[in-house]
Every structure is written in C-alpha cells, then in structure tokens.
Scaffold this motif. Structure first.
Motif, PDB file in Angstrom:
ATOM      1  N   UNK A 120      -1.794  -1.110  -3.804  1.00  0.00           N
ATOM      2  CA  UNK A 120      -2.946  -0.206  -3.588  1.00  0.00           C
ATOM      3  C   UNK A 120      -2.428   1.070  -3.328  1.00  0.00           C
ATOM      4  N   UNK A 121      -3.365   2.344  -3.729  1.00  0.00           N
ATOM      5  CA  UNK A 121      -2.810   3.725  -3.362  1.00  0.00           C
ATOM      6  C   UNK A 121      -3.842   3.985  -2.516  1.00  0.00           C
ATOM      7  N   UNK A 122      -3.686   4.218  -1.204  1.00  0.00           N
ATOM      8  CA  UNK A 122      -4.797   4.715  -0.289  1.00  0.00           C
ATOM      9  C   UNK A 122      -5.193   6.088  -0.517  1.00  0.00           C
ATOM     10  N   UNK A 123      -6.434   6.598  -0.183  1.00  0.00           N
ATOM     11  CA  UNK A 123      -7.028   7.714  -0.432  1.00  0.00           C
ATOM     12  C   UNK A 123      -5.964   8.705   0.056  1.00  0.00           C
ATOM     13  N   UNK A 179       0.909  -1.354  -0.004  1.00  0.00           N
ATOM     14  CA  UNK A 179       0.105   0.014   0.142  1.00  0.00           C
ATOM     15  C   UNK A 179       0.931   1.047   0.109  1.00  0.00           C
ATOM     16  N   UNK A 180       0.428   2.262  -0.896  1.00  0.00           N
ATOM     17  CA  UNK A 180       1.227   3.556  -0.519  1.00  0.00           C
ATOM     18  C   UNK A 180       0.328   4.542   0.236  1.00  0.00           C
ATOM     19  N   UNK A 238      -5.643   0.901  -7.702  1.00  0.00           N
ATOM     20  CA  UNK A 238      -4.976  -0.620  -7.788  1.00  0.00           C
ATOM     21  C   UNK A 238      -4.044  -0.212  -9.194  1.00  0.00           C
ATOM     22  N   UNK A 239      -2.694  -0.344  -8.775  1.00  0.00           N
ATOM     23  CA  UNK A 239      -1.513  -0.170  -9.645  1.00  0.00           C
ATOM     24  C   UNK A 239      -0.957  -1.762 -10.119  1.00  0.00           C
ATOM     25  N   UNK A 240      -0.964  -1.985 -11.318  1.00  0.00           N
ATOM     26  CA  UNK A 240      -0.125  -3.302 -11.635  1.00  0.00           C
ATOM     27  C   UNK A 240       1.030  -3.012 -12.322  1.00  0.00           C
TER      28      UNK A 240
END
Length: 100
Positions: A51-54, A24-25, A83-85
């Motif tokens: 996952x990029x958090x809000x 998570x970022x 979500x970044x792949x």
C-alpha cells in the motif's frame, strides 16, 4: 529477468485479489529499508501487495517502479489506486505455477 506474458500477468492478477497488503510506503518513499523489507517478504511469498500512503512523495506507479528496479527478478504486476502488486518467482520452491 524474463518478461511475463499477458496470460501470466492475468493469472497473477486473479491470484492477487485474495492477497492483503502487508507493507506500506509512507512519506519517505522507497528507502533502502523498505526495499530490504520487500525483498525479505518476497523470500516467504511470491505474490505481494504494498500500500502506498497518501503521504508518499510520488504516485503508486512510481513507487512500484522504484521497488521493482531495486530488487532483482521482480515484476510489477499491477497498480490499482494506491495498491501495488509485485511478483517474484521463488528460486527453490515456487508455489505459483504460471500458464504457458
């Protein structure tokens, strides 16, 4: 770093459906520690979801671009929502075979 062909990207996107986000970022964004963790994870697996958090300081696309620019031979495959792949071929023992 060679560019991936559209067919190869499509293949990686289909494989990414079964992958769960393992990192998570958060509010500090892409730090050196985050980049080091992603790079270490890419040593164990070739395809990775993040996952990029809000609370992150930017959009998921920006965070993905920052990650890819900081890690050698890494490709941003897709961004869906937060979500970044990311993909990086394993240099010694590649598990994913890409279509030509």
């Amino acid at each position: 770093m060679t560019e991936l062909k559209p067919r190869q990207r499509a293949h990686l996107r289909s494989l990414a459906q079964a992958v769960k986000p393992i990192l998570q970022i958060g509010k500090e964004g892409v730090t050196e520690a985050v980049a080091d963790t992603v790079e270490a994870a890419l040593n164990n697996r070739e395809l990775l979801k993040v996952r990029v958090l809000e609370s992150a300081p930017g959009h998921a696309r920006e965070m993905g671009d920052q990650l890819v620019s900081g890690i050698r031979d890494t490709h941003l495959i897709q961004v869906i929502g937060r979500i970044v792949v990311i993909y990086r071929r394993h240099p010694e023992k590649p598990e994913i075979s890409l279509p030509e």
